[in-house]
Design a protein around this motif. Structure first.
Motif, PDB file in Angstrom:
ATOM      1  N   TYR A  11       0.851  -0.969  -0.133  1.00 48.58           N
ATOM      2  CA  TYR A  11      -0.168   0.097   0.026  1.00 48.58           C
ATOM      3  C   TYR A  11       0.893   1.079   0.005  1.00 48.58           C
ATOM      4  O   TYR A  11       0.561   2.054  -0.848  1.00 48.58           O
ATOM      5  CB  TYR A  11      -0.802  -0.139   1.081  1.00 48.58           C
ATOM      6  N   PHE A  15       0.716   4.091  -3.195  1.00 46.95           N
ATOM      7  CA  PHE A  15       0.446   5.189  -2.817  1.00 46.95           C
ATOM      8  C   PHE A  15       1.505   6.156  -3.041  1.00 46.95           C
ATOM      9  O   PHE A  15       1.423   7.202  -3.663  1.00 46.95           O
ATOM     10  CB  PHE A  15      -0.133   5.500  -1.385  1.00 46.95           C
TER      11      PHE A  15
ATOM     12  N   LEU B 173      -9.721   1.358  -2.232  1.00 45.67           N
ATOM     13  CA  LEU B 173     -10.284   1.486  -1.005  1.00 45.67           C
ATOM     14  C   LEU B 173     -11.501   0.612  -0.861  1.00 45.67           C
ATOM     15  O   LEU B 173     -11.584   0.041   0.172  1.00 45.67           O
ATOM     16  CB  LEU B 173     -10.580   2.914  -0.762  1.00 45.67           C
ATOM     17  N   ILE B 207     -15.182  -1.038  11.984  1.00 44.39           N
ATOM     18  CA  ILE B 207     -15.169   0.375  11.782  1.00 44.39           C
ATOM     19  C   ILE B 207     -14.100   0.844  10.765  1.00 44.39           C
ATOM     20  O   ILE B 207     -14.476   1.895   9.950  1.00 44.39           O
ATOM     21  CB  ILE B 207     -14.438   0.898  13.222  1.00 44.39           C
ATOM     22  N   THR B 211     -15.384   2.993   7.487  1.00 42.38           N
ATOM     23  CA  THR B 211     -14.445   4.235   7.086  1.00 42.38           C
ATOM     24  C   THR B 211     -14.068   4.094   5.500  1.00 42.38           C
ATOM     25  O   THR B 211     -14.033   4.947   5.011  1.00 42.38           O
ATOM     26  CB  THR B 211     -13.386   4.430   7.982  1.00 42.38           C
ATOM     27  N   CYS B 215     -15.057   6.411   2.626  1.00 41.79           N
ATOM     28  CA  CYS B 215     -14.128   7.250   1.671  1.00 41.79           C
ATOM     29  C   CYS B 215     -14.348   7.022   0.347  1.00 41.79           C
ATOM     30  O   CYS B 215     -14.432   7.558  -0.539  1.00 41.79           O
ATOM     31  CB  CYS B 215     -12.462   6.760   1.870  1.00 41.79           C
ATOM     32  N   PRO B 225     -13.511  16.787   0.363  1.00 37.24           N
ATOM     33  CA  PRO B 225     -12.570  17.549  -0.757  1.00 37.24           C
ATOM     34  C   PRO B 225     -12.074  16.382  -1.736  1.00 37.24           C
ATOM     35  O   PRO B 225     -10.960  16.480  -2.273  1.00 37.24           O
ATOM     36  CB  PRO B 225     -11.421  18.031   0.213  1.00 37.24           C
ATOM     37  N   VAL B 226     -12.757  15.471  -2.127  1.00 37.94           N
ATOM     38  CA  VAL B 226     -12.504  14.395  -2.811  1.00 37.94           C
ATOM     39  C   VAL B 226     -13.407  14.383  -4.169  1.00 37.94           C
ATOM     40  O   VAL B 226     -13.594  13.512  -4.888  1.00 37.94           O
ATOM     41  CB  VAL B 226     -12.371  13.134  -2.437  1.00 37.94           C
ATOM     42  N   TRP B 271     -19.298   8.513  15.065  1.00 35.39           N
ATOM     43  CA  TRP B 271     -18.525   9.590  14.488  1.00 35.39           C
ATOM     44  C   TRP B 271     -18.589   9.968  13.125  1.00 35.39           C
ATOM     45  O   TRP B 271     -18.275  11.235  12.595  1.00 35.39           O
ATOM     46  CB  TRP B 271     -16.933   9.661  14.990  1.00 35.39           C
TER      47      TRP B 271
ATOM     48  N   THR C 546      -6.715  13.673  -1.627  1.00 34.00           N
ATOM     49  CA  THR C 546      -7.458  12.539  -1.724  1.00 34.00           C
ATOM     50  C   THR C 546      -6.995  11.482  -0.541  1.00 34.00           C
ATOM     51  O   THR C 546      -7.633  10.959  -0.093  1.00 34.00           O
ATOM     52  CB  THR C 546      -7.624  11.876  -3.202  1.00 34.00           C
ATOM     53  N   LEU C 547      -5.706  11.264  -0.822  1.00 31.53           N
ATOM     54  CA  LEU C 547      -5.055  10.480   0.116  1.00 31.53           C
ATOM     55  C   LEU C 547      -5.083  11.159   1.540  1.00 31.53           C
ATOM     56  O   LEU C 547      -5.303  10.109   2.540  1.00 31.53           O
ATOM     57  CB  LEU C 547      -3.608  10.185  -0.254  1.00 31.53           C
ATOM     58  N   PHE C 549      -7.210  12.800   2.790  1.00 37.70           N
ATOM     59  CA  PHE C 549      -8.416  12.700   3.183  1.00 37.70           C
ATOM     60  C   PHE C 549      -9.046  11.397   3.744  1.00 37.70           C
ATOM     61  O   PHE C 549      -9.439  11.180   4.926  1.00 37.70           O
ATOM     62  CB  PHE C 549      -9.761  12.938   1.904  1.00 37.70           C
ATOM     63  N   ALA C 550      -8.513  10.464   3.013  1.00 34.98           N
ATOM     64  CA  ALA C 550      -8.589   8.821   3.532  1.00 34.98           C
ATOM     65  C   ALA C 550      -7.889   8.798   4.851  1.00 34.98           C
ATOM     66  O   ALA C 550      -8.502   8.037   5.794  1.00 34.98           O
ATOM     67  CB  ALA C 550      -8.270   8.000   2.624  1.00 34.98           C
ATOM     68  N   LEU C 553      -9.592  10.180   7.716  1.00 32.97           N
ATOM     69  CA  LEU C 553     -10.678   9.332   8.210  1.00 32.97           C
ATOM     70  C   LEU C 553     -10.353   8.243   8.801  1.00 32.97           C
ATOM     71  O   LEU C 553     -10.701   7.768   9.892  1.00 32.97           O
ATOM     72  CB  LEU C 553     -11.518   9.014   7.071  1.00 32.97           C
ATOM     73  N   LEU C 554      -9.324   7.530   8.101  1.00 32.55           N
ATOM     74  CA  LEU C 554      -8.807   6.388   8.899  1.00 32.55           C
ATOM     75  C   LEU C 554      -8.331   6.578  10.365  1.00 32.55           C
ATOM     76  O   LEU C 554      -8.584   5.803  11.336  1.00 32.55           O
ATOM     77  CB  LEU C 554      -7.877   5.762   8.013  1.00 32.55           C
ATOM     78  N   ALA C 556      -9.100   8.928  12.322  1.00 28.73           N
ATOM     79  CA  ALA C 556     -10.105   9.298  13.144  1.00 28.73           C
ATOM     80  C   ALA C 556     -11.092   8.043  13.478  1.00 28.73           C
ATOM     81  O   ALA C 556     -10.909   7.648  14.727  1.00 28.73           O
ATOM     82  CB  ALA C 556     -11.190  10.116  12.463  1.00 28.73           C
ATOM     83  N   ALA C 557     -11.114   6.960  12.597  1.00 27.53           N
ATOM     84  CA  ALA C 557     -11.791   5.806  12.964  1.00 27.53           C
ATOM     85  C   ALA C 557     -10.710   4.908  13.870  1.00 27.53           C
ATOM     86  O   ALA C 557     -11.171   4.386  15.007  1.00 27.53           O
ATOM     87  CB  ALA C 557     -11.747   4.761  11.635  1.00 27.53           C
ATOM     88  N   SER C 560     -10.805   6.325  17.242  1.00 30.12           N
ATOM     89  CA  SER C 560     -12.489   6.095  17.833  1.00 30.12           C
ATOM     90  C   SER C 560     -12.480   4.537  18.581  1.00 30.12           C
ATOM     91  O   SER C 560     -13.317   4.390  19.068  1.00 30.12           O
ATOM     92  CB  SER C 560     -13.523   6.328  17.038  1.00 30.12           C
ATOM     93  N   LEU C 666      -1.120   6.758   5.465  1.00 34.14           N
ATOM     94  CA  LEU C 666      -2.499   5.928   4.821  1.00 34.14           C
ATOM     95  C   LEU C 666      -2.221   4.548   4.868  1.00 34.14           C
ATOM     96  O   LEU C 666      -2.813   3.698   5.416  1.00 34.14           O
ATOM     97  CB  LEU C 666      -2.676   6.460   3.470  1.00 34.14           C
ATOM     98  N   LEU C 670      -3.965   1.435   7.166  1.00 34.32           N
ATOM     99  CA  LEU C 670      -4.402   0.638   6.479  1.00 34.32           C
ATOM    100  C   LEU C 670      -4.004  -0.760   6.818  1.00 34.32           C
ATOM    101  O   LEU C 670      -4.679  -1.809   7.215  1.00 34.32           O
ATOM    102  CB  LEU C 670      -4.371   0.719   4.698  1.00 34.32           C
TER     103      LEU C 670
END
Lengths: 111, 497, 741, 142
Positions: A11, A15, B173, B207, B211, B215, B225-226, B271, C546-547, C549-550, C553-554, C556-557, C560, C666, C670
C-alpha cells in the motif's frame, strides 16, 4: 504478521508511486495497489494448504481446504485490474503522444 | 419470490449495446435502437416500480442460488424508484439524440457504451451484493473513462487521466473494505452482512471497513474534498454523454452511501455521522463557490452537482425519517433536473457555437421555446416553487430545523441564494444578453423535434415531482421508513433464516 | 392590431373581475374557504380564503390591472418583446391574485415567489441592456434572500403552531407568541416583507427596477407587488402583532424608510426614479402604520393603500406617456409639456393633487387619518411625528416636481401640439377621477370597501367613518402646514437636491446598494480565488488531497476504537516468508527505480511473488491467472516500450519526503486494519455451502471455477464486460492517426 | 535465435499452446483452468504466432476482427445467461444437458454454464490478441 506487513508495504509503495509526477510511475503504483488489495481479500478468507478442488469421486471438499470464495473474488478483481491497467497504459501512451511528456502537470489546464 | 423483472433493467440496455456493437458503423440504426431501448427500459422499470409499490420489496436470486450464497438482486422501493428515474433519463437522452442529426455522435462506440453505462447504473441500484456492487462500479467507471477519452482533445485526455487515477484510489479502498468486511463477516450479501454486523459492535475491523467504504463512496459521490475529478472531466464529452454522467454517476455513489450507511452501518450516533455532516456542509459551500467562479455553461453545472450532492448527504447525516426522505426526494429530483440542464448546455453550445457563456447570447429572442423549457430545470435547481427543487430544498430545510442544526440552515440558505445567482448568470449570459459581435451568430435553425421532446420529457417530470409532491413525497417517506428498518430488508432477502 | 385586441380583452376581463370583487365584498357575510391537500408533511395545502380584506386587494389588483393592460395597448406597440411582456404581466396578475387569496402561508409563499420571478422577467424586459439585466438580478437576489427568510419563518411557524392556515394561526396566537421561537419568526417574516416592500435598507432594488417598461412600474412596483409585504404584515398583525418587538421593529424601519425614501426622491432627475423613491417612502409609511397597530392606524393604512395605489399607478403611467411624448424622462430637460399635450397635464394633475393630499381628493382623507392616528397613538415619540411630517412635506414636493415641473414652460418658444393616443391618456385620468370620486363620496367607499376589509382583518368593526371635512383641528392644521412646507421646498428644491446629493456622496460607502455590489463582487472574487486554489488542475495535488482525506478518516476511525491492541503472535512458514521478503524488497526498490526498465522488472518480481504466494496457499487458478495476466501486461508494456515517455529525473527530495510521509500514514493505518483482518474468519458459512454443493448441485469439482461461472456468474459477466469496454477504449485511443498530432 | 528457427519452432509450439488452452477451458470446471486461463493461454499462442509471422499474416487468415471475436464471446455469455429466462427460471440459472466423456478432458457435462465459460474464453482471447496486436501495430507504425 509478515503478510500483513507486506500488504501494508505494498500500500505504502503504491500510494507513494501514485503521488509521483511521472504517469508511468503512477501506473506502477496503481498495479501495486491492486496487488495489495487482492492479497488482502485473499488472506481475509484464512490461509490453508490444499486446493479448493473436490477430489474425483467425492461430493464435497474435505476440510481443511482454503476458502474458495475469496479466490474467486480475487480472480475477478485481477481481471478487472487487467482491463483497467491496460486501458491506463494506452491512455498514458496517448498522453505522451499529445502532450509530449510524462509529467502530470503537463496536463494542467485552465480550470 | 423470484422475478426476472429485477434483472431486466440492467440487461435490456446491455443486450441493446451488444446489438449496436454488432451493427457498429450504422449510426442511424444505433440512434433508433437507443430510442427503442429507452422505451423498453421505461416499461420494465415502471412495471418493477409498480410491483414493488404494491407488493413490497422484491428479490431475484440470480442463478437460482438461494440468498446469501448466490448474488441476489433486491428491489426495495428506493432501488425501484431510482431505476425508474434512470429509465426516464435514458429515454430522454435517447429522444434527444434520436432524430437529432445536428448532434454529432463523435465515435461509433459512443452509443453502445452509453447503453452499457446505463446497464451498470441499473445494476448498481438493484444489486444486493457488496462485491457485485463493486463490479458494477467498475463497469461504470471503465465505461465513463472510455467515453471521456473519446474527446481526444488534450484537455479531454487530461480530464480522463485525472478521472481514472482518482477513481482508482476509490476502487482500491473499496476492495480493501470488501476484504476487511469479508474477513470479519464471511459473507458478501448486504442483508447477510447487516444481519451479522448487528451482533458485533465496536469491532475494529468493522469500523475500518465502514470508514473505507465511506472514503470510497465519498470519492464516487464527489464530496468535498475528493471531488476534483468531476469538474475536471465532465465538460469534455458530447452533451448527451455529460448529461448521463451528470445525472447518474455521482448519484450512484450517493445511493451506495445511503444503502451502506443505513442498512449495514447505521450512521446514527457514530463519529462518521459528524464527519458526514461536516463534509456535506463543506461540499455544499465549495461546490457553489466553484460554480460562481465559472463562465462555462457545463462547468457551472458540474460544480453545481457537487453542491447539490451536499444537500443529499446532509439529509443522510441529519438522520431522521424526515431528513432521509428529504434526501431521497432530492436524489430523485436532482437526477432529472441535472440531466436536463446538461442537455440544455449542449443545445446552447450548439446554437451559439461555443460552451463559453461569454461567447453565447441572444437565445431568448431567437429561440423562445428553448428558453422557456430551460427555465423549468434551472429554476427548479435554484429552488423556485412549485418545481421539484423547491420541495427538495424545503424538506431538507425542515429536517435541519427539526434537528436544530442552525449551521445547516444558514449554509443551505446561502447556498440556495448562490445557486440562484449562478442559474441566473447562465440565463442572463446565454439567453438575455445579445450575442456578442465577434461570436458565431446563433444559428436560426431550431433544434429538432427530438431534442425538444427529450428536454420537454424531463421538464415534465420536474414539474410533476413538484406539483405532485403530495404523491411523490409519501413514497419517499415510505422509502425512509424502509431504510430505517433494517430488519425489513434483511427479512425480505433472507427470509426466516 | 392583434396585440391591441389582447390588451383590450385582458383589460376588460380585469375590469369585470374588479367590479365583481367590489360586489362580493359588499355582499360577503363570512369568509369563503376552499382547500385541498398538497404536501401535508410541511403543512402545505392548497387552501384559499375569500374574505373582504382579500377582496379589497383583489379590487386593487384587478382595477389597476385593467387600466395597466389598457395602457399597454398604447405603450407597448413598437416593442419587440411586447407579447412576452404582456404574457408575463398576465402571469403576474394571476400570481398576485393567488397571493392575496391564499389561506395557507406556504401557498402564499409560493405565489410570493411567483411574483418575484415574474417581476424579474419584467424588470429585465429590455434584456439587451446591461443595466436592465443587472437591475433584474439585483431585484431578484434581494427579494429571493428575503423570501428565504420568510420560508424559514414559515417552517418555524409550522413547528410552533402545527398549522399554516392563516385562519387557524389566528386562533393559536397565544401559543405562537409564547413560543421561544416567536422573536425569530417575527424577525424573519419581517425580513421577507421588508425586502419585498422595499423597506430601508433593502429599498435600493426598487429604483433599480425602474428599467422595466412603465406599465410594469405602474403595476408591480407601485400599486401591487411591493404591497405584498404590507399585505403579509397586515395578515400577520392579528397573529404576531401587538408586542413590543413588533411595534419597535415596524415603527423603526417604517420611519427610516419614510424619511430616506422621501429625501432621496428629491435628488433624482429621472421622473421614474423620483416616483420610485416616493413609493419607498409611502411603503415606509404603511409599515409604520402597521407598526402602530391601533384601530385608527390600521384603518388609515387601508385608506392610504388605496390612495397610494391610485395616484402612484397613474403617475407612473403619466411618466410613460411623457417618455413617449418627449423621448426622455429627465426632469432637467423636460418642460412645456403642458402646451404639447394639455390632456396629459390634466392626467398628471389629478393624481398629483391626491398625492399632495389636497381636498377634495381621497389623498386628503388619507393624510388626515394618518395624522390623526399618529397624534392619538399612545406611545408615539414626537420624533416620529416630525419624521412623518417631513416625509409628507417632501412627498408634496415630489408630487409637484413630477406633475408640475415638466409641464410648465421654461422657454418662450412653444413646442408643437402632439396628440397622444387614448390608451396613453385615459388610464391615469380614470385613476384621478376615481381618487376624486372617492374623496367626494368617502362614506360609500368607507362602508362598502374599507370597513368590511378592516373587519375581515381584525375581526371587529372599526367604528371609524370616513369624512372629508372634520373642521379645523390640530390634524387639519398639520395638513395645511405640510402643504405649505412642501410648496416651499419645491421653491428651493434645487438647493435641497444638491444638499441631499452631498450627503449621499458622503455616505455612499455605507449605502446599501454599494454594500450589495461589494458583496456580490467579493463573493465572485472569493469564489474564483477559492476555485483557483482548490481546483488548480494539478493531478498531483488532487491525489495528495484525496489520500490525505482517506488518512484523516482512517486516523479518526483508529482513534475512535475503544481497544487498539493487535495480536502479533501469528507467524508464517519460512518458505513463504522468503517469497514475501523478496517481493517486499522488490516493492521497496521499485519506488526508487530510476529507469523504467528497472521499475517494470521489479513490478514483475512483485507479481511473481504474489503468484508464488497463491501457489503455496492452495489457489492454483489464481496463480495461473495472475501469471498470465502479468505476462500479458509485460508484453503490452514491452510492445509500446519505446513509445512510453522516458523517466525523467524525479521531483525534488523535499517533495518526495512529503509524499512518502503521506503514503506512509495512509499505509500504516491501512496495515493496522489489515493486521486485524488476517487469519480472522469467524463465519465460514457461505463458503461451506460452496464446498458442499459445487459437485452435487453445480456439477463441477473446481469450486473456484464453479463460483465464477455459476454461483457468482454475474460478477464474471461484469468483469468480461470491463475487458470488452477496455478493449474498445484502447482500440480507439491507439487507432493510427495519420494527420493530427 | 534466427528468424527461421523461431518461426519453425513457433509453428509447432503455437498449435500445441492452442490445444492446451482449449484443454484448460474444457476441464476448467473440474480442475484448475477455465475460460480466463484458457483464453489468456490461447491469446498468448496467437500473439506469439503473430509476433513471429507478422500481424498481417494472422489477421488476413481470419474472417473477422478480434474485436468481433471478443464481442461474440460476450454475446455468447449473455445468451447463455438468458436461456434460463426462457424456461422461466431466474436469470443465469444453469440448465444442464447430458454428460459426455471427452478424451483427455474427462467427464464433461454440457450445459449453459459451459456455454458461458466458452463465451468468457472467446472474449478473453479476443481481448488479449486484439490488444496485443493494437499495441504492436502502434509500435510498428514508427
Amino acid at each position: 504478521m509478515i503478510i500483513a506487513s507486506f500488504i501494508g508495504l505494498l500500500y505504502i509503495a503504491g500510494f507513494y508511486l501514485l503521488l509521483r509526477r511521472s504517469l508511468v510511475r503512477a501506473a506502477i503504483g496503481a498495479l501495486l495497489l491492486g496487488h495489495a488489495a487482492n492479497l488482502l481479500i485473499f488472506v481475509s478468507g484464512g490461509l490453508s494448504a490444499g486446493a479448493p478442488i473436490i477430489r474425483e469421486g467425492e461430493d464435497s471438499l474435505i476440510s481443511p481446504y482454503p476458502d474458495p470464495l475469496p479466490q474467486a473474488l480475487v480472480l475477478t478483481a485481477i481481471v478487472i485490474g487487467l482491463g483497467v491497467s491496460a486501458y491506463l497504459l494506452a491512455l498514458i501512451h496517448r498522453t505522451a503522444e499529445i502532450a509530449g511528456g510524462d509529467d502530470m502537470d503537463d496536463l494542467k489546464e485552465e480550470e | 419470490m423470484n422475478s426476472n423483472l429485477l434483472i431486466l433493467p440492467a440487461i435490456v440496455p446491455f443486450v441493446f449495446a451488444l446489438v449496436m456493437l454488432w451493427l457498429r458503423g450504422r449510426e442511424g440504426a444505433a440512434r433508433y435502437l437507443a430510442l427503442l431501448s429507452g422505451v423498453i427500459q421505461s416499461i420494465v422499470a415502471a412495471l418493477l416500480f409498480k410491483l414493488v409499490l404494491s407488493e413490497g420489496t422484491q428479490t431475484l436470486e440470480i442463478g437460482g442460488w438461494e440468498a446469501p450464497f448466490g448474488i441476489t438482486f433486491v428491489a426495495d422501493l428506493l432501488s425501484a424508484s431510482l431505476a425508474l428515474v434512470t429509465s426516464f433519463v435514458s429515454l430522454a437522452i435517447a429522444l434527444y439524440i434520436s432524430v437529432e442529426k445536428d448532434e454529432p455522435i463523435t465515435h461509433p462506440f459512443t452509443l453502445p457504451l452509453l447503453q452499457l453505462l446505463l446497464s451498470s447504473v441499473y445494476g448498481a441500484f438493484l444489486t444486493g451484493d457488496l462485491f457485485n456492487l463493486f463490479v458494477w462500479f467498475e463497469v461504470m467507471l471503465i465505461t465513463s473513462f472510455v467515453l471521456l477519452s473519446f474527446g481526444d482533445a488534450k484537455q479531454a485526455i487530461g480530464g480522463a487521466i485525472k478521472y481514472v487515477l482518482l477513481n482508482l484510489v476509490s476502487s482500491v479502498l473499496f476492495l480493501t473494505a470488501i476484504g476487511l468486511l469479508y474477513g470479519k463477516t464471511g459473507t458478501l450479501n448486504f442483508a447477510h452482512i447487516a444481519a451479522r454486523v448487528g451482533h458485533l459492535s465496536n469491532e475494529p475491523l468493522l469500523i475500518g471497513a465502514a470508514t473505507l467504504l465511506f472514503c470510497a463512496f465519498s470519492i464516487k459521490a464527489a464530496l468535498f474534498p475528493v471531488h476534483f475529478w468531476l469538474p475536471a472531466s465532465y465538460h469534455h464529452t458530447p452533451a448527451f454523454v455529460s448529461a448521463t454522467f451528470g445525472g447518474l454517476l455521482t448519484k450512484v455513489g450517493v445511493y451506495a452511501m445511503i444503502r451502506t450507511f443505513t442498512l449495514v452501518f447505521p450512521l446514527q450516533g457514530t463519529w462518521l455521522q459528524t464527519a458526514l455532516w461536516i463534509i456535506s456542509i463543506a461540499t455544499m459551500l465549495f461546490g457553489v463557490l466553484g460554480a460562481a467562479s465559472q463562465m462555462n455553461f457545463r462547468r457551472i453545472l458540474s460544480f453545481h452537482i457537487i453542491s447539490q450532492i451536499g444537500y443529499m448527504t446532509l439529509g443522510l447525516a441529519l438522520w431522521s425519517p424526515l431528513a432521509l426522505s428529504a434526501a431521497v426526494f432530492y436524489l430523485l429530483h436532482h437526477i432529472i433536473a441535472k440531466t436536463n440542464l446538461f442537455l440544455f448546455g449542449g443545445l446552447a453550445a450548439r446554437l451559439c457555437g461555443s460552451d463559453d457563456l461569454r461567447k453565447q447570447g441572444g437565445l431568448y429572442s431567437s429561440h423562445l421555446p428553448t428558453a422557456i423549457l430551460f427555465l423549468i430545470p434551472a429554476l427548479s435547481l435554484a429552488g423556485m416553487p412549485p418545481l421539484s427543487g423547491f420541495f427538495a430544498k424545503l424538506l431538507v430545510l425542515q429536517a435541519a430545523l427539526e434537528a436544530h442544526s442552525l449551521i445547516s440552515v444558514i449554509c443551505m440558505l446561502l447556498v440556495g441564494l448562490a445557486t440562484m445567482y449562478s442559474m441566473i448568470k447562465i440565463w442572463s449570459e446565454a439567453f438575455w444578453k445579445p450575442a456578442p459581435a465577434d461570436a458565431v451568430r446563433p444559428s436560426n435553425r431550431t433544434p429538432s423535434a427530438g431534442a425538444y421532446l427529450g428536454v420537454a420529457y424531463l421538464a415534465l417530470f420536474t414539474v410533476f415531482i413538484g406539483v405532485g409532491a403530495g404523491y411523490v413525497f409519501p413514497i419517499c417517506e415510505r422509502i425512509a421508513g424502509e431504510l430505517l428498518d433494517q430488519g425489513c430488508y434483511i427479512h425480505a432477502v433472507l427470509g426466516e433464516r | 392590431m392583434k396585440f391591441r385586441t389582447s390588451c383590450y380583452s385582458l383589460s376588460g376581463a380585469s375590469a369585470v373581475l374588479c367590479i365583481f370583487a367590489i360586489w362580493a365584498s359588499m355582499n360577503l357575510d363570512a369568509p369563503y374557504y376552499l382547500a385541498f391537500d398538497w404536501l401535508p408533511k410541511v403543512g402545505l395545502r392548497i387552501s384559499f380564503r375569500v374574505d373582504s380584506f382579500s377582496l379589497f386587494f383583489v379590487t386593487l389588483i384587478c382595477g389597476i390591472g385593467s387600466l395597466v393592460f389598457f395602457f399597454c395597448a398604447g405603450y407597448l406597440p413598437g416593442d419587440k418583446s411586447r407579447s412576452r411582456t404582456l404574457s408575463i404581466l398576465l402571469l403576474f396578475t394571476l400570481s398576485m391574485l393567488g397571493l392575496v387569496l391564499s389561506d395557507n402561508v406556504l401557498l402564499l409563499f409560493i405565489f410570493w415567489e411567483f411574483t418575484t420571478i415574474t417581476s424579474f422577467f419584467l424588470v429585465g424586459a429590455k434584456c439587451e441592456k446591461k443595466e436592465a439585466r443587472e437591475a433584474a438580478l439585483q431585484a431578484l437576489l434581494v427579494t429571493v434572500a428575503g423570501g428565504m427568510a420568510l420560508l424559514v419563518a414559515i417552517l418555524l411557524l409550522f413547528m410552533a403552531a402545527g398549522t399554516l392556515e392563516l385562519s387557524s394561526l389566528e386562533a393559536n396566537r397565544q401559543l405562537i407568541q409564547d413560543s421561544p421561537l416567536y422573536p425569530v419568526i417575527l424577525i424573519l417574516i419581517a425580513a421577507g416583507a421588508f425586502t419585498k416592500s422595499a423597506q430601508f435598507p433593502f429599498h435600493f432594488w426598487l429604483p433599480g427596477a425602474m428599467t422595466a417598461p412603465s406599465p410594469v412600474s405602474a403595476f408591480l412596483h407601485s400599486a401591487t407587488m411591493v404591497k405584498a409585504g404590507i399585505y403579509l404584515l397586515a395578515r400577520f398583525h392579528p397573529i404576531l402583532g401587538e408586542t413590543v418587538l413588533w411595534h419597535d421593529l415596524l415603527i423603526g424601519i417604517g420611519a427610516a424608510t419614510m424619511i430616506v425614501g422621501a429625501s432621496l426622491a428629491l435628488a433624482r432627475t429621472d421622473i421614474k426614479a423620483l416616483l420610485a423613491y416616493t413609493t419607498v417612502s409611502a411603503l415606509g409609511m404603511l409599515t409604520f402604520l402597521l407598526g402602530l397597530g391601533t384601530t385608527l392606524a390600521m384603518k388609515a393604512a387601508l385608506v392610504f393603500l388605496l390612495v397610494h395605489a391610485c395616484y402612484k399607478a397613474a403617475l407612473f403611467m403619466v411618466a410613460g406617456s411623457i417618455e413617449k411624448l418627449a423621448g426622455t424622462r429627465d426632469l432637467d430637460r423636460l418642460h412645456s409639456l403642458g402646451k404639447m399635450s394639455p390632456a396629459l397635464w390634466c392626467a398628471a394633475a389629478l393624481p398629483a393633487l391626491s398625492m399632495c393630499g389636497l381636498p377634495p381628493m381621497l389623498g386628503f382623507i388619507g393624510k388626515e387619518l394618518i395624522y390623526e392616528a399618529k397624534l392619538i397613538a399612545p406611545t408615539i415619540d414626537e420624533l416620529f411625528l416630525l419624521i412623518g411630517f417631513t416625509a409628507n412635506a417632501l412627498t408634496v414636493t415630489a408630487a409637484l416636481l413630477a406633475a408640475v415641473k415638466p409641464f410648465i414652460p421654461r422657454t418662450m418658444d412653444s413646442p408643437p401640439k402632439r396628440k397622444l393616443t387614448l390608451p396613453l391618456l385615459a388610464p391615469p385620468i380614470i385613476l384621478g377621477i376615481v381618487s376624486l370620486a372617492c374623496g367626494l363620496f368617502p362614506t360609500w367607499v368607507g362602508d362598502n370597501l374599507l370597513e368590511p376589509s378592516f373587519q375581515a382583518l381584525k375581526g371587529e368593526p372599526s367604528q371609524i367613518k370616513l369624512k372629508l371635512w372634520h373642521g379645523v383641528n390640530p390634524v387639519f392644521i398639520l395638513s395645511v402646514l405640510t402643504l405649505v412646507t412642501g410648496a416651499l421646498i419645491y421653491w428651493i428644491h434645487s438647493y435641497f437636491a444638491r444638499m441631499v446629493s452631498v450627503v449621499e456622496r458622503w455616505s455612499s460607502p455605507f449605502a446599501p446598494e454599494r454594500l450589495y455590489a461589494q458583496l456580490v463582487k467579493r463573493f465572485v472574487q472569493f469564489a474564483s480565488l477559492q476555485t483557483r486554489l482548490a481546483q488548480n488542475g494539478s493531478l498531483n495535488f488532487y491525489l495528495t488531497v484525496t489520500l490525505c482525506f482517506a488518512s484523516l478518516l482512517l486516523a479518526a476511525a483508529f482513534f475512535s476504537l475503544p481497544e487498539k491492541a493487535v495480536d502479533l503472535s501469528l507467524l508464517i512458514h519460512l518458505k513463504t516468508s522468503l517469497i514475501i521478503l523478496g517481493a517486499a524488497a522488490a516493492a521497496v526498490l521499485s519506488i526508487r527505480a530510476q529507469s523504467m526498465l528497472e521499475a517494470v522488472l521489479l513490478l514483475g518480481v512483485v507479481g511473481l511473488g504474489v503468484t508464488l504466494f497463491f501457489v503455496f496457499y492452495g489457489a492454483p487458478d489464481l496463480a495461473l491467472t495472475q501469471f498470465l495476466v502479468e505476462l500479458l501486461l509485460l508484453v503490452l508494456i514491452a510492445s509500446i516500450w519505446s513509445r512510453l515517455p522516458a523517466f525523467r529525473p524525479d521531483t525534488p527530495k523535499r517533495e518526495k519526503r512529503r509524499d512518502l510521509f503521506a503514503a506512509c500514514i495512509l499505509g500504516v493505518f491501512l496495515s493496522y486494519f489489515v493486521l486485524q483482518a488476517v487469519f480472522l474468519n469467524e463465519h465460514n458459512a457461505i463458503s461451506e455451502f460452496y464446498a458442499q454443493n459445487a459437485a452435487t448441485e453445480a456439477f463441477g469439482r473446481n469450486v473456484v471455477n464453479v463460483i465464477l461461472v455459476d454461483f457468482r456468474a454475474l460478477d464474471t459477466m461484469g468483469e468480461i464486460t470491463v475487458l470488452a469496454i477496455a478493449m474498445m477504449g484502447i482500440m480507439s485511443l491507439l487507432k493510427t492517426r495519420k494527420t493530427k498530432r | 535465435m534466427s528468424p527461421f528457427l523461431l518461426r519453425t519452432s513457433v509453428k509447432f509450439i503455437a498449435p500445441i499452446q492452442l490445444a492446451l488452452a482449449l484443454y484448460f477451458l474444457l476441464r476448467g470446471h473440474n480442475e484448475p483452468g477455465g475460460g480466463f486461463i484458457g483464453g489468456l493461454a490461447a491469446a498468448s499462442a496467437v500473439l506469439l504466432y503473430g509476433l513471429s509471422f507478422g500481424i498481417q499474416e494472422v489477421e488476413s487468415k481470419l474472417p473477422v476482427s478480434w474485436f468481433s471475436f471478443a464481442l461474440f464471446g460476450l454475446s455468447l455469455a449473455v445468451f447463455s445467461a438468458f436461456i434460463s429466462v426462457f424456461v422461466n427460471q431466474p436469470f443465469f440459472t444453469g440448465i444442464w444437458g447430458p454428460e459426455l466423456y471427452a478424451p483427455l478432458v474427462g467427464k464433461l457435462k454440457l450445459g449453459t454454464v459451459l456455454l458461458f465459460d466458452i463465451g468468457v474464453f472467446c472474449l478473453v482471447m479476443g481481448f488479449g490478441v486484439g490488444l496485443g496486436f493494437t499495441f504492436f501495430a502502434k509500435e510498428a507504425e514508427r
